[in-house]
Design an enzyme around this catalytic site. Structure first.
Site, PDB file in Angstrom:
ATOM      1  N   ASP A   1      -8.336   5.960  -4.353  1.00  0.00           N
ATOM      2  CA  ASP A   1      -7.547   7.171  -4.633  1.00  0.00           C
ATOM      3  C   ASP A   1      -8.407   8.408  -4.364  1.00  0.00           C
ATOM      4  O   ASP A   1      -9.598   8.307  -4.114  1.00  0.00           O
ATOM      5  CB  ASP A   1      -7.047   7.149  -6.094  1.00  0.00           C
ATOM      6  CG  ASP A   1      -8.181   7.156  -7.108  1.00  0.00           C
ATOM      7  OD1 ASP A   1      -8.301   6.195  -7.904  1.00  0.00           O
ATOM      8  OD2 ASP A   1      -8.998   8.108  -7.092  1.00  0.00           O
TER       9      ASP A   1
ATOM     10  N   HIS B   1     -14.886   1.305  -0.634  1.00  0.00           N
ATOM     11  CA  HIS B   1     -13.749   0.416  -0.317  1.00  0.00           C
ATOM     12  C   HIS B   1     -12.675   1.148   0.461  1.00  0.00           C
ATOM     13  O   HIS B   1     -11.534   0.682   0.551  1.00  0.00           O
ATOM     14  CB  HIS B   1     -13.164  -0.178  -1.615  1.00  0.00           C
ATOM     15  CG  HIS B   1     -14.080  -1.176  -2.256  1.00  0.00           C
ATOM     16  ND1 HIS B   1     -13.890  -1.655  -3.519  1.00  0.00           N
ATOM     17  CD2 HIS B   1     -15.206  -1.774  -1.800  1.00  0.00           C
ATOM     18  CE1 HIS B   1     -14.853  -2.512  -3.813  1.00  0.00           C
ATOM     19  NE2 HIS B   1     -15.673  -2.597  -2.794  1.00  0.00           N
TER      20      HIS B   1
ATOM     21  N   CYS C   1      -6.203   3.284  13.521  1.00  0.00           N
ATOM     22  CA  CYS C   1      -5.474   2.546  14.565  1.00  0.00           C
ATOM     23  C   CYS C   1      -6.349   1.410  15.104  1.00  0.00           C
ATOM     24  O   CYS C   1      -7.461   1.646  15.588  1.00  0.00           O
ATOM     25  CB  CYS C   1      -5.118   3.519  15.704  1.00  0.00           C
ATOM     26  SG  CYS C   1      -4.277   2.735  17.087  1.00  0.00           S
TER      27      CYS C   1
ATOM     28  N   ALA D   1     -12.538   6.399 -20.699  1.00  0.00           N
ATOM     29  CA  ALA D   1     -13.395   7.235 -19.835  1.00  0.00           C
ATOM     30  C   ALA D   1     -13.238   8.721 -20.131  1.00  0.00           C
ATOM     31  O   ALA D   1     -14.217   9.474 -20.093  1.00  0.00           O
ATOM     32  CB  ALA D   1     -13.075   6.944 -18.370  1.00  0.00           C
TER      33      ALA D   1
ATOM     34  N   GLN E   1     -15.475   2.707  -5.925  1.00  0.00           N
ATOM     35  CA  GLN E   1     -14.766   1.551  -5.391  1.00  0.00           C
ATOM     36  C   GLN E   1     -13.284   1.893  -5.236  1.00  0.00           C
ATOM     37  O   GLN E   1     -12.524   1.101  -4.676  1.00  0.00           O
ATOM     38  CB  GLN E   1     -14.928   0.340  -6.315  1.00  0.00           C
ATOM     39  CG  GLN E   1     -16.367  -0.119  -6.494  1.00  0.00           C
ATOM     40  CD  GLN E   1     -16.491  -1.168  -7.567  1.00  0.00           C
ATOM     41  OE1 GLN E   1     -16.429  -2.371  -7.303  1.00  0.00           O
ATOM     42  NE2 GLN E   1     -16.643  -0.730  -8.797  1.00  0.00           N
TER      43      GLN E   1
ATOM     44  N   TYR F   1       0.830  -1.212   0.000  1.00  0.00           N
ATOM     45  CA  TYR F   1       0.000   0.000   0.000  1.00  0.00           C
ATOM     46  C   TYR F   1       0.869   1.269   0.000  1.00  0.00           C
ATOM     47  O   TYR F   1       0.481   2.295  -0.556  1.00  0.00           O
ATOM     48  CB  TYR F   1      -0.985  -0.022   1.175  1.00  0.00           C
ATOM     49  CG  TYR F   1      -2.125  -0.976   0.894  1.00  0.00           C
ATOM     50  CD1 TYR F   1      -2.151  -2.264   1.425  1.00  0.00           C
ATOM     51  CD2 TYR F   1      -3.154  -0.606   0.022  1.00  0.00           C
ATOM     52  CE1 TYR F   1      -3.175  -3.153   1.127  1.00  0.00           C
ATOM     53  CE2 TYR F   1      -4.186  -1.488  -0.285  1.00  0.00           C
ATOM     54  CZ  TYR F   1      -4.186  -2.766   0.255  1.00  0.00           C
ATOM     55  OH  TYR F   1      -5.199  -3.648  -0.072  1.00  0.00           O
TER      56      TYR F   1
ATOM     57  N   ARG G   1       1.486   1.901  -3.606  1.00  0.00           N
ATOM     58  CA  ARG G   1       0.307   2.436  -4.305  1.00  0.00           C
ATOM     59  C   ARG G   1       0.037   3.880  -3.874  1.00  0.00           C
ATOM     60  O   ARG G   1      -0.350   4.726  -4.678  1.00  0.00           O
ATOM     61  CB  ARG G   1      -0.916   1.543  -4.024  1.00  0.00           C
ATOM     62  CG  ARG G   1      -0.785   0.171  -4.697  1.00  0.00           C
ATOM     63  CD  ARG G   1      -2.031  -0.657  -4.514  1.00  0.00           C
ATOM     64  NE  ARG G   1      -3.182  -0.023  -5.119  1.00  0.00           N
ATOM     65  CZ  ARG G   1      -4.437  -0.376  -4.831  1.00  0.00           C
ATOM     66  NH1 ARG G   1      -4.661  -1.325  -3.936  1.00  0.00           N
ATOM     67  NH2 ARG G   1      -5.457   0.224  -5.408  1.00  0.00           N
TER      68      ARG G   1
HETATM   69  N1  APR Z   1     -11.637   3.941 -19.528  1.00  0.00           N
HETATM   70  C1  APR Z   1     -12.765   3.306 -19.120  1.00  0.00           C
HETATM   71  N2  APR Z   1     -12.779   2.063 -18.593  1.00  0.00           N
HETATM   72  C2  APR Z   1     -11.585   1.444 -18.471  1.00  0.00           C
HETATM   73  C3  APR Z   1     -10.364   2.029 -18.876  1.00  0.00           C
HETATM   74  C4  APR Z   1     -10.428   3.338 -19.421  1.00  0.00           C
HETATM   75  N3  APR Z   1      -9.317   3.986 -19.835  1.00  0.00           N
HETATM   76  N4  APR Z   1      -9.368   1.135 -18.634  1.00  0.00           N
HETATM   77  C5  APR Z   1      -9.937   0.042 -18.106  1.00  0.00           C
HETATM   78  N5  APR Z   1     -11.269   0.217 -18.019  1.00  0.00           N
HETATM   79  C6  APR Z   1     -12.284  -0.718 -17.505  1.00  0.00           C
HETATM   80  C7  APR Z   1     -12.007  -2.174 -17.811  1.00  0.00           C
HETATM   81  O1  APR Z   1     -12.603  -2.541 -19.042  1.00  0.00           O
HETATM   82  C8  APR Z   1     -12.676  -2.873 -16.629  1.00  0.00           C
HETATM   83  O2  APR Z   1     -14.034  -3.118 -16.924  1.00  0.00           O
HETATM   84  O3  APR Z   1     -12.245  -0.616 -16.095  1.00  0.00           O
HETATM   85  C9  APR Z   1     -12.604  -1.850 -15.505  1.00  0.00           C
HETATM   86  C10 APR Z   1     -11.585  -2.205 -14.446  1.00  0.00           C
HETATM   87  O4  APR Z   1     -12.025  -3.377 -13.812  1.00  0.00           O
HETATM   88  P1  APR Z   1     -11.217  -3.886 -12.510  1.00  0.00           P
HETATM   89  O5  APR Z   1      -9.757  -3.833 -12.804  1.00  0.00           O
HETATM   90  O6  APR Z   1     -11.836  -5.183 -12.095  1.00  0.00           O
HETATM   91  O7  APR Z   1     -11.503  -2.751 -11.416  1.00  0.00           O
HETATM   92  P2  APR Z   1     -12.810  -2.578 -10.525  1.00  0.00           P
HETATM   93  O8  APR Z   1     -14.029  -3.001 -11.257  1.00  0.00           O
HETATM   94  O9  APR Z   1     -12.755  -1.197  -9.992  1.00  0.00           O
HETATM   95  O10 APR Z   1     -12.528  -3.607  -9.313  1.00  0.00           O
HETATM   96  C11 APR Z   1     -13.457  -3.604  -8.262  1.00  0.00           C
HETATM   97  O11 APR Z   1     -12.050  -5.103  -7.005  1.00  0.00           O
HETATM   98  O12 APR Z   1      -9.966  -5.739  -6.286  1.00  0.00           O
HETATM   99  C12 APR Z   1     -11.094  -5.082  -5.925  1.00  0.00           C
HETATM  100  O13 APR Z   1     -11.177  -3.410  -4.301  1.00  0.00           O
HETATM  101  C13 APR Z   1     -10.796  -3.651  -5.610  1.00  0.00           C
HETATM  102  O14 APR Z   1     -12.230  -1.746  -5.938  1.00  0.00           O
HETATM  103  C14 APR Z   1     -11.679  -2.882  -6.584  1.00  0.00           C
HETATM  104  C15 APR Z   1     -12.744  -3.880  -6.969  1.00  0.00           C
END
Ligand code: APR
Length: 237
Positions: free
Chosen positions: A100, A115, A123, A226, A97, A58, A61
């Site tokens: 950041d 999250h 603490c 996005a 979720q 962490y 990150r």
């Molecule tokens: N613009 C839009 N969408 C995007 C881009 C982009 N530039 N790049 C990637 N993506 C999309 C991918 O297609 C995917 O559907 O973002 C999504 C990312 O999915 P994950 O990596 O699974 O992230 P997320 O859905 O936020 O994960 C949920 O899982 O591990 C846990 O706590 C963690 O909050 C996280 C949760």
């Protein structure tokens, strides 16, 4: 695109909205869970057995986040929040979720981090929750009780209860528009929000780079980066 003017909106964002700001996603090719084992780094058991590795993960990150800037998708949602309030259209809930702070730095005034937030720590000894922007370690003393060894990132790990669920489900039950942005729809309860919104009669929109796991449940889909599709969509509603 449903023609009705929307009043009560719930927006859910995932790692994809921060991808173009340089923060990695989890399940895309080369994603964080491809490089690291979440079972060794993002569970309460992992923290108990190896706190040093969890802190290192962490801390890296957190350092990565420090160099990231909000992008046009974050800014478009902040502008939409202002418009919603200026026109007194109804309720506006932004749930992320992400751990950041790019939504806040992009101008969003109210963000529900289901999250948790990596720039906060808490603490385990006294429960103190505080802003913490630099590295954390087992030896770091709590600024409140001064004890070391009990500090953890204010992040919800796998197996822990997400934050703000009462607020989220109440808003989903009353919304007429639900939008999921940049999330793969693989982690519950967030992946189930679209079903809650549909049960309330809401119009549902998926904005992502590609279809997610629950894509078929959405009424409307727009795919692309996005920073392109979120401002375009926000400018139309
Ligand atoms: N613009 C839009 N969408 C995007 C881009 C982009 N530039 N790049 C990637 N993506 C999309 C991918 O297609 C995917 O559907 O973002 C999504 C990312 O999915 P994950 O990596 O699974 O992230 P997320 O859905 O936020 O994960 C949920 O899982 O591990 C846990 O706590 C963690 O909050 C996280 C949760």
């Amino acid at each position: 695109m449903s023609g009705r003017p929307f009043r009560n909106i719930v927006i859910l964002t995932g790692a994809g909205i921060s991808a173009e700001s340089g923060l990695g996603t989890f399940r895309d090719k080369g994603g964080i869970w491809e490089k690291f084992d979440w079972q060794k780094l993002a569970t309460p058991e992992a923290f108990r057995s190896d706190p040093h590795s969890v802190h290192d993960f962490y801390n890296a990150r957190r350092a990565n986040m420090a160099g990231a800037q909000p992008n046009d998708a974050h800014r478009a949602l902040a502008a939409l929040e202002l418009l919603w309030q200026a026109e007194d259209r109804g309720s506006f809930l932004l749930v992320t979720q992400n751990i950041d702070d790019l939504h806040e730095r992009g101008g969003s005034r109210e963000v529900l981090h289901m999250h948790g937030e990596l720039l906060k720590s808490r603490c385990n000894s006294c429960g103190h929750l505080f802003e913490h922007t630099h590295a954390l370690g087992v030896e770091t003393a709590c600024p409140s009780c001064a004890r070391a060894g009990g500090l953890r990132p204010h992040v919800v790990w796998f197996g822990e209860m997400p934050l703000g669920l009462d607020t989220i489900y109440e808003a989903l039950g009353a919304c007429d528009l639900f939008v999921a942005i940049g999330t793969s729809g693989t982690v519950y309860p967030a992946a189930g929000f679209v079903s809650e919104a549909k049960a309330a009669g809401a119009w549902t929109v998926e904005l992502s780079l590609e279809p997610g796991e629950v894509s078929a449940l959405f009424d409307e889909h727009h795919y692309g980066p996005a920073t392109k599709i979120v401002p375009e969509w926000a400018g139309r509603i």
